[in-house]
Design an enzyme around this catalytic site. Structure first.
Site, PDB file in Angstrom:
ATOM      1  N   SER A 162      78.767  29.070  -6.460  1.00 18.66           N
ATOM      2  CA  SER A 162      78.280  27.742  -6.867  1.00 18.66           C
ATOM      3  C   SER A 162      77.058  27.843  -7.768  1.00 18.66           C
ATOM      4  O   SER A 162      76.782  26.935  -8.549  1.00 18.66           O
ATOM      5  CB  SER A 162      77.941  26.898  -5.634  1.00 18.66           C
ATOM      6  OG  SER A 162      76.935  27.524  -4.864  1.00 18.66           O
ATOM      7  N   ASN A 163      76.321  28.955  -7.669  1.00 18.25           N
ATOM      8  CA  ASN A 163      75.168  29.131  -8.560  1.00 18.25           C
ATOM      9  C   ASN A 163      75.059  30.587  -9.004  1.00 18.25           C
ATOM     10  O   ASN A 163      73.963  31.139  -9.122  1.00 18.25           O
ATOM     11  CB  ASN A 163      73.873  28.688  -7.866  1.00 18.25           C
ATOM     12  CG  ASN A 163      72.727  28.543  -8.852  1.00 18.25           C
ATOM     13  OD1 ASN A 163      72.926  28.163 -10.002  1.00 18.25           O
ATOM     14  ND2 ASN A 163      71.520  28.860  -8.421  1.00 18.25           N
ATOM     15  N   GLY A 217      74.204  36.162  -6.197  1.00 22.86           N
ATOM     16  CA  GLY A 217      73.057  35.413  -6.696  1.00 22.86           C
ATOM     17  C   GLY A 217      71.946  36.334  -7.158  1.00 22.86           C
ATOM     18  O   GLY A 217      72.076  37.567  -7.171  1.00 22.86           O
ATOM     19  N   SER A 270      61.141  31.166   3.021  1.00 23.53           N
ATOM     20  CA  SER A 270      60.332  30.825   1.849  1.00 23.53           C
ATOM     21  C   SER A 270      58.921  30.451   2.249  1.00 23.53           C
ATOM     22  O   SER A 270      58.689  29.920   3.343  1.00 23.53           O
ATOM     23  CB  SER A 270      60.990  29.642   1.123  1.00 23.53           C
ATOM     24  OG  SER A 270      60.113  29.067   0.177  1.00 23.53           O
ATOM     25  N   LYS A 310      64.521  25.351   5.245  1.00 26.22           N
ATOM     26  CA  LYS A 310      63.995  26.682   5.601  1.00 26.22           C
ATOM     27  C   LYS A 310      63.235  26.609   6.926  1.00 26.22           C
ATOM     28  O   LYS A 310      63.356  27.497   7.773  1.00 26.22           O
ATOM     29  CB  LYS A 310      63.117  27.230   4.482  1.00 26.22           C
ATOM     30  CG  LYS A 310      63.884  27.583   3.219  1.00 26.22           C
ATOM     31  CD  LYS A 310      64.961  28.617   3.484  1.00 26.22           C
ATOM     32  CE  LYS A 310      65.754  28.986   2.257  1.00 26.22           C
ATOM     33  NZ  LYS A 310      66.888  29.889   2.544  1.00 26.22           N
ATOM     34  N   ASN A 334      64.002  27.441 -11.839  1.00 24.37           N
ATOM     35  CA  ASN A 334      62.840  28.315 -11.691  1.00 24.37           C
ATOM     36  C   ASN A 334      62.146  28.514 -13.035  1.00 24.37           C
ATOM     37  O   ASN A 334      62.753  28.374 -14.096  1.00 24.37           O
ATOM     38  CB  ASN A 334      63.259  29.662 -11.107  1.00 24.37           C
ATOM     39  CG  ASN A 334      63.755  29.531  -9.682  1.00 24.37           C
ATOM     40  OD1 ASN A 334      63.513  28.525  -9.013  1.00 24.37           O
ATOM     41  ND2 ASN A 334      64.449  30.543  -9.200  1.00 24.37           N
ATOM     42  N   TYR A 388      64.651  20.871   0.634  1.00 23.85           N
ATOM     43  CA  TYR A 388      64.871  22.324   0.562  1.00 23.85           C
ATOM     44  C   TYR A 388      63.913  23.048   1.505  1.00 23.85           C
ATOM     45  O   TYR A 388      64.319  23.870   2.325  1.00 23.85           O
ATOM     46  CB  TYR A 388      64.678  22.839  -0.870  1.00 23.85           C
ATOM     47  CG  TYR A 388      64.469  24.329  -0.907  1.00 23.85           C
ATOM     48  CD1 TYR A 388      65.531  25.197  -0.639  1.00 23.85           C
ATOM     49  CD2 TYR A 388      63.212  24.890  -1.158  1.00 23.85           C
ATOM     50  CE1 TYR A 388      65.340  26.568  -0.624  1.00 23.85           C
ATOM     51  CE2 TYR A 388      63.013  26.254  -1.145  1.00 23.85           C
ATOM     52  CZ  TYR A 388      64.076  27.092  -0.879  1.00 23.85           C
ATOM     53  OH  TYR A 388      63.879  28.443  -0.850  1.00 23.85           O
TER      54      TYR A 388
END
Length: 343
Positions: free
Chosen positions: A35-36, A11, A126, A155, A202, A151
Site C-alpha cells: 500500500s505504500n 517499506g 515512535s 503507537k 516525510n 497516528y
C-alpha cells in the site's frame, strides 16, 4: 538458521532491516500489502545481499491469510512488525483507517504468535508517544503524553496492547519496543531508499524530489516555533543505523539476554536539527539548491524533540554511527539513482 517474519518489509525501514538481517545470516520472510511500497524493492535487496527473500503480498489485517502464511513457512523465530500507516497529516483526516490498519494488524499478530509458537516480537514504535516532552533530551522514562494525532495514538495504544498481552501471558511472549526518532537517508549502494507512493509525507523525500526538479517547491510548515530559527527540531537518524538496531534486538531475545519480557528503547542520535538546518546542510553537502517556502503550521506537528540514546547505547549495545552529512549524501545518491532508472 533463524527465520524472521518482517511485516512491511518492502517499506522504507523494513527493506533496510531485511538487508541487515540477511547480512547477519537470518532467513527472512516478508509480508507486505504494497500500500505504500513497491515490489521492485525486492530487486534492490537481492542486488545488495545476493539473496531474494521470500515475499507474500498479504494485508496483516487479514487474519486467515496471515494464519495460512505462518503455516506455509513453518517455524518462525521472531517477528519484526513494521506494517502500519504512518502519515501524521493523513491520520488526522482519516482516523478510522489508521486505527483499523495499525491496531487490527497488531492484534492479529499477537493472537497468532502462540498458535504458531512464536515468542519474540519487535515492535516499530515512535517518539510521537512522548508528545511535546517537558524535558529534552527524551529518556525512556519520560511521561507518555496525550497523542497529537491518530497516528501517534495508534503507537501509544499499540504499546499498551503489547504490555497488557505480555502481562497476561508472561511466558508466551517477549517483546522489544523500539521508539524511533526521524529516520532519513538510504543504503550506501543507492539500491534501496525511501520511495513513498504518491506525495511524500516525510521531509527528506520532499527535499530530494524538489532538488531534482520533480517538485517545484518544498513547504516548510511554520517558522514561528520556539526554536533558534523558528522551524521544528527533530532527531534525524540514518535508516541503516536504525535497521541495525532491529537485528540487535532480535539477537538479544533469541540469545536470552533480555532483562525483562518487555523492554523499550529510544533510537536516535541525541542531536536535534531543525528543518531549515537540514535543508541548508543538504544543499551544502550535495551542491544543489532546494527551493522552499514557509507555510502555516501543520496540525499534529510537535515543536521539538530529540533522544537521549544512553539506554540503547549501554543496555541494547547499539549506537547511531553515521553523520548527518553522510546521511544526506546517501539520500541524494538514492534520488539520482531513481532518476537514472527512469531515463
Amino acid at each position: 538458521m533463524s527465520k524472521v517474519l518482517v511485516t512491511g518489509g518492502t517499506g522504507y525501514i523494513g527493506s533496510h532491516t531485511v538487508v541487515e538481517l540477511i547480512n547477519e545470516g537470518f532467513e527472512v520472510v516478508i509480508v507486505d500489502n504494497l500500500s505504500n511500497s513497491n515490489v521492485e524493492v525486492l530487486n534492490g535487496i537481492e542486488k545488495i545481499t545476493g539473496v531474494r527473500p521470500a515475499f507474500e503480498n498479504i494485508d496483516c489485517v487479514d487474519y486467515v491469510a496471515m494464519d495460512n502464511m505462518m503455516d506455509k513457512y513453518g517455524k518462525i523465530d521472531a517477528i519484526i512488525h513494521f506494517a502500519a500507516s504512518k502519515a501524521v497529516g493523513e491520520s488526522v483526516e482519516k482516523p478510522l483507517l489508521y486505527y483499523r490498519n495499525n491496531l487490527v494488524s497488531l492484534i492479529n499478530l499477537l493472537q497468532l504468535m502462540p498458535v504458531h509458537k512464536i515468542k519474540n516480537f519487535v515492535f516499530s514504535s515512535s517518539c510521537t508517544v512522548y508528545g511535546q516532552p517537558d524535558i529534552l533530551p527524551v529518556t525512556e522514562g519520560a511521561p507518555i503524553k496525550p497523542a497529537l494525532s491518530p497516528y501517534g495514538n495508534t503507537k501509544q495504544i499499540g504499546e499498551e496492547i503489547i504490555r497488557d498481552t505480555i502481562y497476561a501471558n508472561p511466558t508466551s511472549y517477549q517483546s522489544i519496543v523500539l521508539r524511533y526518532f526521524n529516520p532519513i537517508g538510504a543504503h550506501a549502494s543507492a539500491e534501496i531508499g525511501e520511495l513513498p507512493n504518491g506525495v511524500p509525507n516525510n521531509l527528506l523525500p520532499f527535499v530530494t524530489q524538489t532538488a531534482i526538479g520533480l517538485r517545484k517547491q518544498l513547504q516548510v510548515f511554520g517558522n514561528d516555533y520556539d526554536t533558534p530559527d523558528g522551524s521544528c527540531i527533530r532527531d534525524y537518524i540514518h535508516v541503516v543505523d536504525l535497521a541495525k538496531a532491529h537485528v540487535i534486538a532480535v539477537k538479544r531475545m533469541l540469545d536470552g539476554k533480555s532483562g525483562d519480557s518487555l523492554e523499550t528503547f529510544n533510537l536516535g542520535t541525541g542531536r536535534g536539527l531543525s528543518v531549515l538546518e537540514i535543508i541548508k546542510t543538504f544543499e551544502e553537502v550535495n551542491q544543489v539548491k532546494v527551493p522552499y517556502k514557509i507555510v502555516s503550521r501543520r496540525e499534529g506537528d510537535i515543536e521539538k524533540v530529540w533522544a537521549d540514546p544512553t539506554y540503547a547505547n549501554e543496555v541494547l549495545g547499539w549506537k547511531a554511527m553515521e553523520t548527518v552529512e553522510e546521511t544526506l549524501r546517501s539520500a541524494w545518491a538514492w534520488e539520482l539513482n531513481l532518476a537514472n532508472r527512469k531515463n
